[in-house]
Design a protein around this motif. Sequence first.
Motif, short mmCIF file in Angstrom:
data_model
loop_
_atom_site.label_atom_id
_atom_site.label_comp_id
_atom_site.label_asym_id
_atom_site.label_seq_id
_atom_site.Cartn_x
_atom_site.Cartn_y
_atom_site.Cartn_z
N LEU A 1 0.81 -1.22 0.00
CA LEU A 1 0.00 0.00 0.00
C LEU A 1 0.84 1.27 0.00
CD1 LEU A 1 -2.56 -1.09 2.77
CD2 LEU A 1 -2.81 -1.31 0.29
N ARG A 2 2.15 1.12 -0.11
CA ARG A 2 3.04 2.26 0.12
C ARG A 2 2.91 3.35 -0.94
NH1 ARG A 2 6.02 -2.01 -1.78
NH2 ARG A 2 7.47 -1.64 -3.51
N ARG A 3 2.37 3.02 -2.11
CA ARG A 3 2.25 4.03 -3.16
C ARG A 3 0.87 4.68 -3.19
NH1 ARG A 3 5.34 -0.06 -5.59
NH2 ARG A 3 7.45 0.63 -6.14
N LEU A 4 -0.03 4.24 -2.31
CA LEU A 4 -1.37 4.83 -2.28
C LEU A 4 -1.35 6.14 -1.48
CD1 LEU A 4 -3.62 1.69 -1.61
CD2 LEU A 4 -3.15 2.83 -3.79
N PRO A 5 -2.28 7.04 -1.75
CA PRO A 5 -2.39 8.28 -0.94
C PRO A 5 -2.70 7.93 0.50
CG PRO A 5 -3.67 8.45 -2.97
CD PRO A 5 -3.28 7.01 -2.83
N GLN A 6 -1.78 8.19 1.40
CA GLN A 6 -1.88 7.61 2.74
C GLN A 6 -2.96 8.26 3.59
OE1 GLN A 6 2.09 7.45 4.38
NE2 GLN A 6 2.81 6.13 2.74
N ARG A 7 -3.13 9.57 3.49
CA ARG A 7 -4.18 10.21 4.28
C ARG A 7 -5.57 9.72 3.85
NH1 ARG A 7 -2.73 16.52 4.22
NH2 ARG A 7 -1.82 15.97 2.23
N ARG A 8 -5.77 9.57 2.55
CA ARG A 8 -7.06 9.06 2.08
C ARG A 8 -7.26 7.60 2.49
NH1 ARG A 8 -5.19 12.80 -1.47
NH2 ARG A 8 -6.68 14.31 -2.31
N VAL B 1 -10.44 5.91 4.65
CA VAL B 1 -11.18 4.74 4.19
C VAL B 1 -11.19 3.66 5.27
CG1 VAL B 1 -11.20 2.85 2.52
CG2 VAL B 1 -10.81 5.19 1.74
N ILE B 2 -10.05 3.47 5.93
CA ILE B 2 -9.97 2.47 7.00
C ILE B 2 -10.95 2.80 8.13
CG2 ILE B 2 -8.48 1.53 8.81
CD1 ILE B 2 -6.13 1.83 6.84
N ILE B 3 -11.00 4.06 8.52
CA ILE B 3 -11.93 4.47 9.59
C ILE B 3 -13.37 4.12 9.20
CG2 ILE B 3 -12.90 6.46 10.81
CD1 ILE B 3 -10.13 7.77 10.63
N ALA B 4 -13.73 4.42 7.95
CA ALA B 4 -15.11 4.18 7.51
C ALA B 4 -15.44 2.69 7.51
CB ALA B 4 -15.31 4.78 6.11
N LEU B 5 -14.52 1.87 7.00
CA LEU B 5 -14.79 0.43 6.93
C LEU B 5 -14.79 -0.21 8.32
CD1 LEU B 5 -12.71 -0.54 3.76
CD2 LEU B 5 -15.17 -0.25 3.95
N TRP B 6 -13.88 0.24 9.19
CA TRP B 6 -13.86 -0.33 10.53
C TRP B 6 -15.16 -0.06 11.27
CZ3 TRP B 6 -11.97 -3.64 13.84
CH2 TRP B 6 -12.26 -3.48 15.20
N ALA B 7 -15.77 1.10 11.05
CA ALA B 7 -17.00 1.46 11.76
C ALA B 7 -18.10 0.43 11.55
CB ALA B 7 -17.48 2.83 11.30
N TRP C 1 -8.53 -2.98 9.72
CA TRP C 1 -7.87 -2.12 10.72
C TRP C 1 -6.35 -2.20 10.68
CZ3 TRP C 1 -5.21 -4.64 14.75
CH2 TRP C 1 -4.65 -3.79 15.72
N ALA C 2 -5.79 -3.36 10.32
CA ALA C 2 -4.35 -3.60 10.48
C ALA C 2 -3.44 -2.54 9.85
CB ALA C 2 -3.99 -4.98 9.95
N PRO C 3 -3.71 -2.07 8.62
CA PRO C 3 -2.77 -1.11 8.03
C PRO C 3 -2.77 0.26 8.70
CG PRO C 3 -4.11 -2.21 6.34
CD PRO C 3 -4.74 -2.51 7.66
N PHE C 4 -3.76 0.55 9.54
CA PHE C 4 -3.92 1.91 10.04
C PHE C 4 -2.68 2.41 10.77
CE2 PHE C 4 -5.33 5.21 12.95
CZ PHE C 4 -6.13 5.99 12.13
N THR C 5 -2.21 1.67 11.77
CA THR C 5 -1.10 2.15 12.59
C THR C 5 0.21 2.28 11.82
OG1 THR C 5 -2.11 1.32 14.62
CG2 THR C 5 0.26 1.70 14.66
N PRO C 6 0.66 1.24 11.07
CA PRO C 6 1.93 1.42 10.34
C PRO C 6 1.88 2.52 9.30
CG PRO C 6 0.88 -0.68 9.77
CD PRO C 6 0.17 -0.15 10.96
#
Length: 416
Positions: free
Chosen positions: A290-297, A301-307, A333-338
Amino acid sequence: MSTMEAPANLSYREVLRDRRVAGLLLGDLLAGVGTGMIIVAMPIQTLAIHGSLPRAIAIGLVEAAPFVLSTVLALAIGLGRVRLPPRLLLIADCVLRSLTFATLGLLGITGRLTLPVLIGGLLVGAVFRMAAASSRRLLATELAGESGRFAANGLLGLNSSFALYIVGPVLGGVIATTTAPGYALLADAAGALVLLAAVIIFVPRSIRPPQPDPVDTVRPRSGWRILRRRPAAARLLVVVFFFNLLYMPIEIALPLLVRDRLAADPSALGLLWGALGVGALIGAALVNQLRRLPQRRLLIVIIALWALCPIALAFVGSLPLALVVFGLGGLVWAPFTPVAYSFLQSGLEPDEQQQVVTLWTTGSVVAAPLGLSLGGPLVEVAGVAGGLALSGALTLLLVPIAVLAVLRRGEPAGRG
């Protein structure tokens, strides 16, 4: 450097070729198994000794206790009031944790552990906990170098997923069911000793926070002052705080969900955390992709899906379905912290890392005791299903706020 621009990232395999990184991460992995065991054992132990105190309130107090004093120390470091080498902080945490949890474990096994003693022990024994968490990340990323930072953060996430949420909880559930929760506390103490040995052997004493300029020795720079240079990162910290705050009622509701609605034994709680861990393990393994994806976006997305995870859990009526839901939640959720930490660290100078990373860790983790303190009464009043549904619904409401806070127009977004 733009917060989203970084040198070519090394792969997991390339980073692990460094025996120092591999040794530290192995110690972290083994220590995480013990900590994962008490994720399950602690609520079970609390339910056995809560007395006349409501169950949800008792669980909330026990879960919040480790964060109280550790938050004070971590804030002092993050605000530049205290400067201690990360290696020393991690060693101090391992020593204190092993002594405290061994004592609590022995008291639990012999039937002499009371709720006030458990809460007091967690208050004192975890005083270095938050600073040690950021220190472990700082040491791993420092050993890996700038090009290995993303991989090191991802590997720490893999460790947490596998040890903290798969192996540890399953073992903790089995031990708590077949013997006594106190044995899980002893295992956590042993894990702290393993990590202590790894730090002493593999982390050289020369790794310490770079010395600031002479003017800064008079008035040390605080992490917040440094973060203000990067308003997107500062606002993202606020979003992360509320994301973690709204997650906490889940930790109180889960043991009650297992006991009441699912009518299962304590080992089922371990299976639930294990399912989260399996999903998180897969998600953490994919972090480097995922390192080349826009990280803030990506974080939004992770927040929305985790909800959607706690909302779905509020309506499940069987253990297999609950395992599937929580497993998918772990995957999301896993990618959120790193990703969040790599985003943060990429724009910092070497002598800014400890203050900012510790402040970030504190700002995000301090949500835990607040969320647990509020989550206990919430679950007690709204019930297990109501508490889970409310946690997810409020997290969904956080998404548009996060979009406005983190993706403001007119700010350079880099890769974010």
